[in-house]
Scaffold this active site. Structure first.
Site, PDB file in Angstrom:
ATOM      1  CG  PHE A 144      -1.809   1.123   1.076  1.00 24.01           C
ATOM      2  CD1 PHE A 144      -3.105   0.889   0.307  1.00 24.01           C
ATOM      3  CD2 PHE A 144      -1.654   2.349   1.732  1.00 24.01           C
ATOM      4  CE1 PHE A 144      -3.932   2.115   0.144  1.00 24.01           C
ATOM      5  CE2 PHE A 144      -2.379   3.335   1.843  1.00 24.01           C
ATOM      6  CZ  PHE A 144      -3.592   3.417   0.873  1.00 24.01           C
ATOM      7  CG  ASP A 231       5.655   3.369   2.071  1.00 23.35           C
ATOM      8  OD1 ASP A 231       5.538   3.779   2.930  1.00 23.35           O
ATOM      9  OD2 ASP A 231       4.821   3.493   1.061  1.00 23.35           O
ATOM     10  CE  LYS A 260       0.006   5.125   7.895  1.00 19.26           C
ATOM     11  NZ  LYS A 260      -1.514   5.195   7.999  1.00 19.26           N
TER      12      LYS A 260
END
Ligand SMILES: Cc1ncc(COP(=O)(O)O)c(C=O)c1O
Length: 406
Positions: A144, A231, A260
């Site tokens: 993702f 990532d 995040k």
């Protein structure tokens, strides 16, 4: 006036559905009003233990005093100027990220998807510099990377692509944790410029690769002059028991993306680069109005200060072991639990059946959890948990899973 009061559950009114919000989300029947540490309180004052941290965002918990203070002080001085001018606390933040990561330069964005967009643009520039036509980036199944057009294309999940075709060109797909597949691509494709991969797949179901996966990817990238782009949007900022997950191996990536946990809830992302990759962007190649503005950088600097002062990277490792040991003790012999996977405070409990309804059952027990990939209970608790809170998560979630499976 903008929210419709929906009458459900024996007349209890809730605000979770709105006439005027686009239907991108299907929120649960709870509205949180405030938070404190590892707890959230709804609009009626009911307390919930947060084992999800806003999906790996609030690593320092809610209403962390240092972050709150930093935002308040900065808001009273200056919210925004522009990247047309020097932003001192943005420079400080880049220095601090560079120190803890061993990387060289940072571009600040507002979200994870935008950090990955910056990485994708770096890969294309890297290819263009070598006159590679149609430069391609290898991405993996089950990954993702975000919801913009390029990052949803990079994402290895057909459901995320569906309806948004035509997808962006320039991506080659490979199974996750499969070095032979990458070697095959290397033999057959001359236009690869980079690999974009998560050190552990979060949304995909807390999938952990073999211990030497990143080392092997690094070797292949070096052999072919590809950029290794990690990532770390979900795995970064201490969550796995190191500042960044790649630090569990002996490599350094060319590019790493963050978001995040970097702002503990204030929207900020970062594309961090090392070596030649750090010199690719030149003035005019990329930018963002809000990226790296004084407000978001004040929060991120406070996050790094607090992680350092409170030694939360080591604490995440300790808590991760405590939680994983607890779940192994309570669930490893339970029929229907197929695997328990832990990487610091990135925890997945895989069941032999779909279990999305566990999220609502957990809410009824005043604990916030998530289910991903259909059958994996995902826990991403804050790094500031006490031992007692960690044990409470193990007990409550284990009981929930056992009664669900019975
Ligand atoms: C690994 C990973 N990459 C990228 C993203 C996208 O980040 P954002 O939602 O901030 O755009 C996410 C979000 O869940 C993620 O987990």
């Amino acid at each position: 006036m903008s929210s419709k009061l929906v009458n459900r559950h024996d007349g209890i009114k809730n605000m979770s559905e709105s006439e005027h919000l686009m239907k991108t989300y299907a929120p649960l029947d709870v509205c949180f009003d405030r938070g404190q540490g590892a707890y959230l309180y709804d609009d009626k004052g009911t307390e919930y233990l947060d084992a999800l941290s806003g999906i790996a965002v609030c690593g320092l918990g809610h209403a962390h005093p240092a972050v709150t203070r930093a935002i308040q002080v900065q808001a009273g001085k200056l919210l925004h100027t522009s990247n047309l001018y020097c932003i001192q606390n943005q420079q400080q933040l880049s220095d601090r990220l560079s120190k803890v990561s061993g990387m060289d330069r940072v571009f600040f964005s507002n979200s994870g998807a935008e950090a990955n967009e910056a990485a994708i643009k770096l890969a294309r520039l890297h290819g263009n510099k070598q006159s590679i036509e149609n430069p391609s980036i290898i991405v993996t199944d089950g990954s993702f990377h975000g919801r913009t057009l390029a990052t949803l294309t990079a994402t290895g999940n057909r459901k995320v692509h569906a309806g948004f075709e035509p997808l962006v060109q320039g991506f080659i797909r490979a199974p996750y944790n499969d070095i032979e597949a990458i070697k095959n691509i290397a033999q057959n494709s001359k236009n690869v410029v980079a690999i974009l991969v998560e050190p552990a797949q979060g949304e995909g179901g807390i999938n952990l690769p073999d211990a030497n996966y990143l080392n092997q990817l690094r070797t292949i990238c070096d052999e072919h002059n590809w950029l290794l782009m990690l990532d770390e949007i979900q795995t970064g900022m201490g969550r796995t028991g190191k500042w960044f997950a790649f630090q569990h191996s002996d490599i350094i990536p060319d590019v790493m993306t963050l978001a995040k946990g970097l702002g503990n809830g204030v929207p900020i992302g970062a594309c961090v680069a090392h070596g030649a990759a750090a010199e690719l962007f030149q003035p005019g190649n990329h930018g963002s109005t809000f990226g790296g503005n004084p407000l978001t950088c004040s929060a991120a600097n406070a996050v790094i200060d607090s992680i350092e002062q409170d030694q939360l990277v080591q604490r995440a490792a300790e808590l991760g072991s405590r939680l994983a040991d607890g779940f192994i003790k309570q669930l490893s012999n339970v029929n229907g639990v197929t695997e328990i996977r832990g990487f610091g405070l990135l925890i997945g409990i895989e069941l032999d059946r779909d279990c999305a309804e566990l999220v609502k059952l957990a809410l009824q027990k005043n604990i916030l959890i998530n289910v991903t990939a259909g059958n994996v209970v995902r826990l991403l608790p804050p790094l500031i948990l006490t031992d007692a809170q960690a044990d409470q998560i193990v007990d409550t979630v284990s009981q929930l899973i056992q009664s669900f499976l019975n």
